[in-house]
Design a protein around this motif. Structure first.
Motif, mmCIF file in Angstrom:
data_model
loop_
_atom_site.group_PDB
_atom_site.id
_atom_site.type_symbol
_atom_site.label_atom_id
_atom_site.label_comp_id
_atom_site.label_asym_id
_atom_site.label_seq_id
_atom_site.Cartn_x
_atom_site.Cartn_y
_atom_site.Cartn_z
ATOM 1 N N GLN A 81 98.870 38.308 51.236
ATOM 2 C CA GLN A 81 97.634 37.536 51.355
ATOM 3 C C GLN A 81 97.919 36.069 51.675
ATOM 4 O O GLN A 81 97.105 35.390 52.271
ATOM 5 N N PHE A 134 90.415 43.422 54.342
ATOM 6 C CA PHE A 134 89.717 44.704 54.538
ATOM 7 C C PHE A 134 88.329 44.756 53.897
ATOM 8 O O PHE A 134 87.694 45.807 53.869
ATOM 9 N N ASN A 191 99.244 38.309 36.835
ATOM 10 C CA ASN A 191 99.172 39.760 36.658
ATOM 11 C C ASN A 191 99.919 40.515 37.752
ATOM 12 O O ASN A 191 99.299 41.151 38.615
ATOM 13 N N TYR A 249 101.580 53.625 46.115
ATOM 14 C CA TYR A 249 101.399 52.220 45.753
ATOM 15 C C TYR A 249 101.776 51.870 44.310
ATOM 16 O O TYR A 249 101.930 50.693 43.982
ATOM 17 N N GLN A 292 101.982 47.783 51.217
ATOM 18 C CA GLN A 292 101.272 46.730 50.481
ATOM 19 C C GLN A 292 101.079 45.537 51.426
ATOM 20 O O GLN A 292 101.781 45.399 52.422
ATOM 21 N N LYS A 293 100.126 44.679 51.067
ATOM 22 C CA LYS A 293 99.723 43.635 51.996
ATOM 23 C C LYS A 293 99.946 42.237 51.429
ATOM 24 O O LYS A 293 99.697 41.993 50.252
ATOM 25 N N PHE A 302 91.465 54.399 50.575
ATOM 26 C CA PHE A 302 91.531 54.376 52.037
ATOM 27 C C PHE A 302 92.509 55.491 52.418
ATOM 28 O O PHE A 302 93.704 55.385 52.161
ATOM 29 N N ALA A 304 101.210 43.501 39.322
ATOM 30 C CA ALA A 304 100.687 44.843 39.028
ATOM 31 C C ALA A 304 101.724 45.757 38.358
ATOM 32 O O ALA A 304 101.399 46.446 37.385
ATOM 33 N N SER A 330 92.716 50.937 46.103
ATOM 34 C CA SER A 330 93.677 51.774 45.379
ATOM 35 C C SER A 330 95.103 51.441 45.777
ATOM 36 O O SER A 330 95.947 52.317 45.907
ATOM 37 N N GLY A 331 95.352 50.140 46.016
ATOM 38 C CA GLY A 331 96.709 49.707 46.329
ATOM 39 C C GLY A 331 97.491 49.501 45.041
ATOM 40 O O GLY A 331 97.226 50.140 44.011
ATOM 41 N N ASN A 332 98.423 48.581 45.080
ATOM 42 C CA ASN A 332 99.293 48.315 43.939
ATOM 43 C C ASN A 332 98.497 47.822 42.719
ATOM 44 O O ASN A 332 98.562 48.407 41.624
ATOM 45 N N TRP A 333 97.669 46.818 42.929
ATOM 46 C CA TRP A 333 96.852 46.285 41.823
ATOM 47 C C TRP A 333 95.669 47.218 41.542
ATOM 48 O O TRP A 333 95.319 47.458 40.383
ATOM 49 N N GLY A 334 95.085 47.761 42.598
ATOM 50 C CA GLY A 334 93.970 48.701 42.402
ATOM 51 C C GLY A 334 94.384 49.864 41.517
ATOM 52 O O GLY A 334 93.615 50.324 40.652
ATOM 53 N N LYS A 345 92.203 38.442 45.654
ATOM 54 C CA LYS A 345 92.769 37.093 45.700
ATOM 55 C C LYS A 345 92.797 36.630 47.156
ATOM 56 O O LYS A 345 93.756 36.877 47.883
ATOM 57 N N ARG A 355 105.051 39.060 45.660
ATOM 58 C CA ARG A 355 105.413 39.564 46.988
ATOM 59 C C ARG A 355 105.408 38.450 48.030
ATOM 60 O O ARG A 355 106.240 38.431 48.937
ATOM 61 N N PRO A 405 92.914 44.276 49.511
ATOM 62 C CA PRO A 405 93.375 43.082 50.228
ATOM 63 C C PRO A 405 92.220 42.451 50.996
ATOM 64 O O PRO A 405 91.404 43.169 51.590
HETATM 65 P P1 NAD Z 1 98.097 46.302 48.310
HETATM 66 O O1 NAD Z 1 98.751 45.025 48.654
HETATM 67 O O2 NAD Z 1 98.899 47.330 47.591
HETATM 68 O O3 NAD Z 1 97.522 46.864 49.691
HETATM 69 C C1 NAD Z 1 97.501 48.200 50.035
HETATM 70 C C2 NAD Z 1 96.070 48.718 50.011
HETATM 71 O O4 NAD Z 1 95.403 48.342 51.230
HETATM 72 C C3 NAD Z 1 96.071 50.244 49.942
HETATM 73 O O5 NAD Z 1 95.106 50.684 49.008
HETATM 74 C C4 NAD Z 1 95.664 50.623 51.350
HETATM 75 O O6 NAD Z 1 94.985 51.844 51.396
HETATM 76 C C5 NAD Z 1 94.721 49.500 51.687
HETATM 77 N N1 NAD Z 1 94.452 49.430 53.107
HETATM 78 C C6 NAD Z 1 95.315 49.445 54.138
HETATM 79 N N2 NAD Z 1 94.637 49.415 55.318
HETATM 80 C C7 NAD Z 1 93.329 49.377 54.999
HETATM 81 C C8 NAD Z 1 92.126 49.309 55.749
HETATM 82 N N3 NAD Z 1 92.149 49.249 57.089
HETATM 83 N N4 NAD Z 1 90.946 49.291 55.093
HETATM 84 C C9 NAD Z 1 90.891 49.312 53.750
HETATM 85 N N5 NAD Z 1 91.999 49.371 52.966
HETATM 86 C C10 NAD Z 1 93.198 49.391 53.594
HETATM 87 O O7 NAD Z 1 96.751 46.016 47.483
HETATM 88 P P2 NAD Z 1 96.616 45.480 45.981
HETATM 89 O O8 NAD Z 1 97.957 45.079 45.440
HETATM 90 O O9 NAD Z 1 95.825 46.463 45.215
HETATM 91 O O10 NAD Z 1 95.811 44.121 46.177
HETATM 92 C C11 NAD Z 1 94.401 44.043 46.160
HETATM 93 C C12 NAD Z 1 93.991 42.627 45.796
HETATM 94 O O11 NAD Z 1 94.454 42.341 44.467
HETATM 95 C C13 NAD Z 1 94.603 41.545 46.703
HETATM 96 O O12 NAD Z 1 93.644 40.535 46.915
HETATM 97 C C14 NAD Z 1 95.756 40.996 45.881
HETATM 98 O O13 NAD Z 1 96.057 39.645 46.178
HETATM 99 C C15 NAD Z 1 95.214 41.132 44.465
HETATM 100 N N6 NAD Z 1 96.235 41.226 43.401
HETATM 101 C C16 NAD Z 1 97.383 41.925 43.567
HETATM 102 C C17 NAD Z 1 98.304 41.982 42.532
HETATM 103 C C18 NAD Z 1 99.596 42.741 42.654
HETATM 104 O O14 NAD Z 1 100.526 42.483 41.873
HETATM 105 N N7 NAD Z 1 99.698 43.696 43.568
HETATM 106 C C19 NAD Z 1 98.033 41.358 41.322
HETATM 107 C C20 NAD Z 1 96.835 40.672 41.170
HETATM 108 C C21 NAD Z 1 95.936 40.603 42.232
#
Ligand code: NAD
Ligand code: 13P
Length: 342
Positions: free
Chosen positions: A298, A98, A152, A64, A295-296, A42, A154, A11-15, A121, A269, A95
């Protein structure tokens, strides 16, 4: 036939952006999907409250993905077991650092006919080999797992700005189901079979984005960045074809390939933090905390994992861009080597 029950893991930025799309699409396809979409969050505190309570009350994830409203059929849940109980469609979007442990916690609770899709990713790279997350999840849960990746960013997807994405699925039936779950008028899905290529592109482009950010930090301009993108694309293809013979050239022309490289190397990012690294010299983890609000990144981690994998095979010199990004971030190599050594 019973309807599909959807669970989003992450449930982060992309979630969150994906949660919005999926929750809207299950309403449009109510003959196939149950109304409620469960999302594992989380748990953390946000302004003195539990984030899950805030999301469920405000219909928004203000940490997020601030400013974007969800439909009322998405339910944020802090327990992975409860969120995944009886789920027949699993969407992994967290990410990559995790993912470990997550499958183990949910494996006894998902529906027997479950299928999954990975939006992660990143790669599970150990010195002894590379594993795709789709394959790792498939192995741990004993189910089919597809992959989704594309150009994409987010925040832009959440604002409903037009883009494309690629789904790689071995199974036609699952591919059709995931198309219905993700495709919208502004988020165009193309389904292909090469799930390996889809996932490899999504992971490796993050390393190239770090290189592009270093170049931007040095003020090298558009031509240099285009060269880094081109060389990065060649190394991505070489990595895929050397270690995964099945990767197809055409995959690099999909959204998950060249399009994602372009968008990540301009608006992502990884690029942004690497630019700040080149300008300030601050450590990456400090910049990640200061600039990304939870946000994290990668790309830096993937650069390290790819390096360990290549080093174990004495092949670092065959991938000079990946190697140079690693050495700049982790071994204090001069920033200028981003053009000198590639
Ligand atoms: P994010 O970078 O926003 O990361 C934050 C998330 O990590 C939050 O949901 C947080 O609760 C969680 N987190 C932190 N500590 C944790 C732990 N110990 N255990 C479990 N979760 C924990 O995440 P995102 O942007 O949703 O990215 C998820 C995936 O999607 C990544 O692989 C990323 O590369 C990919 N992605 C991201 C984007 C984008 O624009 N953000 C676009 C496409 C793909
Ligand atoms: P960043 O993680 O670098 O922001 O890239 C996002 C992305 O994958 C866009 O497709």
């Amino acid at each position: 036939m019973s309807k599909e029950r959807v669970c989003i893991i992450g449930s982060g930025n992309w979630g969150s952006a994906v949660g919005k799309i999926v929750a809207e699409n299950v309403l449009k396809n109510s003959d196939i999907f149950e109304r409620e979409v469960r999302q594992w969050v989380f748990e953390e505190e946000f302004n003195g409250e539990k984030l899950t309570d805030v999301i469920n009350r405000e219909r928004e994830n203000p940490k997020y993905l601030p400013g974007i409203k969800f439909t009322d059929n998405i339910k944020a849940m802090p327990s992975l077991v409860e969120a995944s109980r009886g789920a027949s469609v699993l969407i992994f979007v967290l990410p990559h650092q995790f993912v470990r442990g997550v499958c183990n916690e949910m494996k006894d609770h998902i529906a027997p006919n479950a299928k999954a899709i990975s939006l992660i990713k990143g790669l599970e790279i150990k010195p002894e080999g590379v594993t795709l997350f789709s394959e790792e999840i498939s192995r741990q849960l004993g189910i089919n797992v597809a992959a989704l990746s594309g150009a994409n960013i987010a925040d832009e997807v959440a604002l409903e700005r037009f883009c494309e994405t690629t789904i790689g699925s071995r199974s036609n039936e699952d591919g059709e189901l995931f198309f219905k779950l993700f495709n919208t008028s502004y988020f165009h899905v193309n389904v292909i079979r090469d799930y390996v290529g889809v996932e490899l592109c999504g992971a490796l482009k993050n390393v190239v984005a770090v290189g592009a950010g270093i170049s931007d930090g040095l003020g090298y301009g558009s031509n240099t960045k285009a060269a880094i993108i081109r060389l990065g694309l060649m190394e991505m293809r070489k990595f895929g074809q050397t270690f995964f013979g099945t990767v197809e050239d055409t995959t690099f022309f999909e959204s998950c390939g060249v399009a994602d490289l372009i968008t990540t190397c301009s608006g992502g990012r990884n690029r942004k933090v690497a630019e700040a690294f080149a300008k300030t010299g601050k450590p990456i983890d400090v910049l990640e905390r200061q600039m990304l609000n939870g946000q994290k990144l990668q790309g830096t981690l993937t650069a390290q994992e790819v390096h360990q994998f290549l080093e174990a095979r004495q092949m670092t010199k065959d991938f000079p861009l990946f190697d140079t990004v690693y050495r700049i971030i982790y071994e204090n190599a001069p920033l200028e080597s981003i053009v000198r050594d590639i």
